[in-house]
Design a protein around this motif. Structure first.
Motif, mmCIF file in Angstrom:
data_model
loop_
_atom_site.group_PDB
_atom_site.id
_atom_site.type_symbol
_atom_site.label_atom_id
_atom_site.label_comp_id
_atom_site.label_asym_id
_atom_site.label_seq_id
_atom_site.Cartn_x
_atom_site.Cartn_y
_atom_site.Cartn_z
ATOM 1 N N LEU A 199 23.483 25.710 78.713
ATOM 2 C CA LEU A 199 22.315 26.373 78.135
ATOM 3 C C LEU A 199 22.685 27.153 76.880
ATOM 4 O O LEU A 199 21.938 27.154 75.894
ATOM 5 C CB LEU A 199 21.677 27.294 79.174
ATOM 6 C CG LEU A 199 20.963 26.603 80.326
ATOM 7 C CD1 LEU A 199 20.645 27.598 81.441
ATOM 8 C CD2 LEU A 199 19.679 25.923 79.845
ATOM 9 N N VAL A 200 23.838 27.814 76.913
ATOM 10 C CA VAL A 200 24.304 28.526 75.720
ATOM 11 C C VAL A 200 24.520 27.543 74.580
ATOM 12 O O VAL A 200 24.104 27.790 73.434
ATOM 13 C CB VAL A 200 25.604 29.298 76.037
ATOM 14 C CG1 VAL A 200 26.247 29.821 74.745
ATOM 15 C CG2 VAL A 200 25.325 30.458 76.990
ATOM 16 N N ARG A 201 25.153 26.434 74.863
ATOM 17 C CA ARG A 201 25.396 25.424 73.824
ATOM 18 C C ARG A 201 24.091 24.910 73.234
ATOM 19 O O ARG A 201 23.940 24.823 72.010
ATOM 20 C CB ARG A 201 26.209 24.264 74.416
ATOM 21 C CG ARG A 201 26.595 23.201 73.410
ATOM 22 C CD ARG A 201 27.483 22.138 74.044
ATOM 23 N NE ARG A 201 26.832 21.447 75.150
ATOM 24 C CZ ARG A 201 27.419 20.544 75.935
ATOM 25 N NH1 ARG A 201 28.705 20.247 75.745
ATOM 26 N NH2 ARG A 201 26.767 19.954 76.909
ATOM 27 N N SER A 202 23.127 24.583 74.077
ATOM 28 C CA SER A 202 21.841 24.078 73.588
ATOM 29 C C SER A 202 21.105 25.125 72.758
ATOM 30 O O SER A 202 20.510 24.806 71.721
ATOM 31 C CB SER A 202 20.963 23.650 74.771
ATOM 32 O OG SER A 202 21.547 22.582 75.468
ATOM 33 N N SER A 203 21.154 26.378 73.202
ATOM 34 C CA SER A 203 20.442 27.438 72.488
ATOM 35 C C SER A 203 21.057 27.711 71.132
ATOM 36 O O SER A 203 20.349 27.973 70.154
ATOM 37 C CB SER A 203 20.433 28.724 73.325
ATOM 38 O OG SER A 203 19.646 28.561 74.486
ATOM 39 N N LEU A 204 22.373 27.668 71.048
ATOM 40 C CA LEU A 204 23.033 27.866 69.755
ATOM 41 C C LEU A 204 22.676 26.742 68.796
ATOM 42 O O LEU A 204 22.399 26.983 67.608
ATOM 43 C CB LEU A 204 24.544 27.943 69.953
ATOM 44 C CG LEU A 204 25.046 29.250 70.577
ATOM 45 C CD1 LEU A 204 26.472 29.075 71.091
ATOM 46 C CD2 LEU A 204 24.991 30.393 69.569
ATOM 47 N N GLU A 205 22.649 25.520 69.297
ATOM 48 C CA GLU A 205 22.256 24.397 68.433
ATOM 49 C C GLU A 205 20.811 24.541 67.984
ATOM 50 O O GLU A 205 20.473 24.210 66.833
ATOM 51 C CB GLU A 205 22.467 23.080 69.179
ATOM 52 C CG GLU A 205 23.926 22.723 69.347
ATOM 53 C CD GLU A 205 24.116 21.360 69.961
ATOM 54 O OE1 GLU A 205 24.678 20.485 69.288
ATOM 55 O OE2 GLU A 205 23.710 21.163 71.128
#
Length: 265
Positions: free
Chosen positions: A187-193
């Motif tokens: 989720l962190v990865r998706s949100s940063l993208e």
């Protein structure tokens, strides 16, 4: 807040009475414009989406670690059957901004965002000071184990200057907390993208799991380390050291935490 509406234009006023037989024809009144309603202002305060949640934020390193080398080099339990140094100095940008300071400022933006949404935030350190050191990795990782629900550790990397982008570190795949840590990390990865922040060009899938991360080893709650970017890369360094860039990281991690708990309900 209540909507404000524009004042209506006043009705035309008439002058004193005159004799109709002598009066000149009255000009046709100008049409009165209908005022455009003022739109309802957007709420300035976010909803309390994280009310009742307890989250540990770990601003990596400490500015004064460089002044207490014997302290930070002392061996502590790494949580994987071996020992590691208590902490390290971290790295720095080419302009000399210490990683500890970048981690502190990024964490401060994140803490403010989480608290605006009602979360209780526990910090592993309360200051960024040249006069302080630590805490050690075992203390950081175990902070909040008694009542927190998540741990997010904030760091920045010092890779080759040609490389850039963020990546997420996870506990070992056989750790009890790995499945939920992976869910949070994704989720962190998706949100940063979604914030337009690039994945690391030098870490496969911008995610790595290992039992070498003492902070994660000592957490009993889902936990991730976010390496926000590469301090040696000029573009990453710019984002990491400006309020605008820090706000983007904070918004992304906050959105990830919100999504994590929303899916847990």
């Amino acid at each position: 807040p209540a909507a404000t509406s524009a004042d209506a234009s006043p009705e035309p006023t008439t002058k004193g009475e005159v004799d109709a037989s002598t009066a000149a024809p009255s000009p046709t009144p100008e049409p009165v414009a209908t005022p455009t309603p003022t739109p309802e202002p957007s709420p300035t305060a976010p909803a309390a989406s994280l009310a009742g949640r307890v989250i540990v934020v770990d601003p990596g390193h400490q500015l004064g670690n460089r002044n207490f080398t014997s302290k930070i080099n002392a061996s502590v339990d790494a949580g994987n059957g071996s020992t590691k140094a208590c902490n390290t100095t971290g790295t720095a940008t080419d302009a000399g901004v210490a990683e500890a300071t970048i981690n502190w400022e990024g964490s401060s933006a994140l803490v403010a965002s989480l608290r605006e949404r009602g979360a209780e935030v526990i910090l592993t350190r309360e200051e960024n000071s040249d006069d302080l050191w630590g805490p050690c990795i075992d203390v950081r990782g175990s902070t909040g184990n008694d009542r927190a629900e998540l741990l997010v550790s904030i760091h920045a990397d010092g890779a080759d200057a040609a490389d850039h982008g963020f990546h997420v570190l996870l506990p070992a795949v056989d750790a009890d907390i790995y499945p939920e840590s992976l869910r949070l990390g994704e989720l962190v990865r998706s949100s940063l993208e979604a914030q337009g922040i690039d994945r690391a060009t030098y870490i496969t899938d911008a995610m790595r799991a290992s039992d070498d991360y003492g902070t994660l080893n000592h957490s009993t709650k889902p936990a991730v380390i976010l390496e926000m970017g590469n301090m040696r890369h000029s573009g990453d360094a710019q984002a990491l050291t400006t309020p605008e860039g820090q706000a983007r990281y904070a918004a992304a991690v906050t959105a990830a935490v919100e999504s994590y708990f929303a899916a847990s309900n």
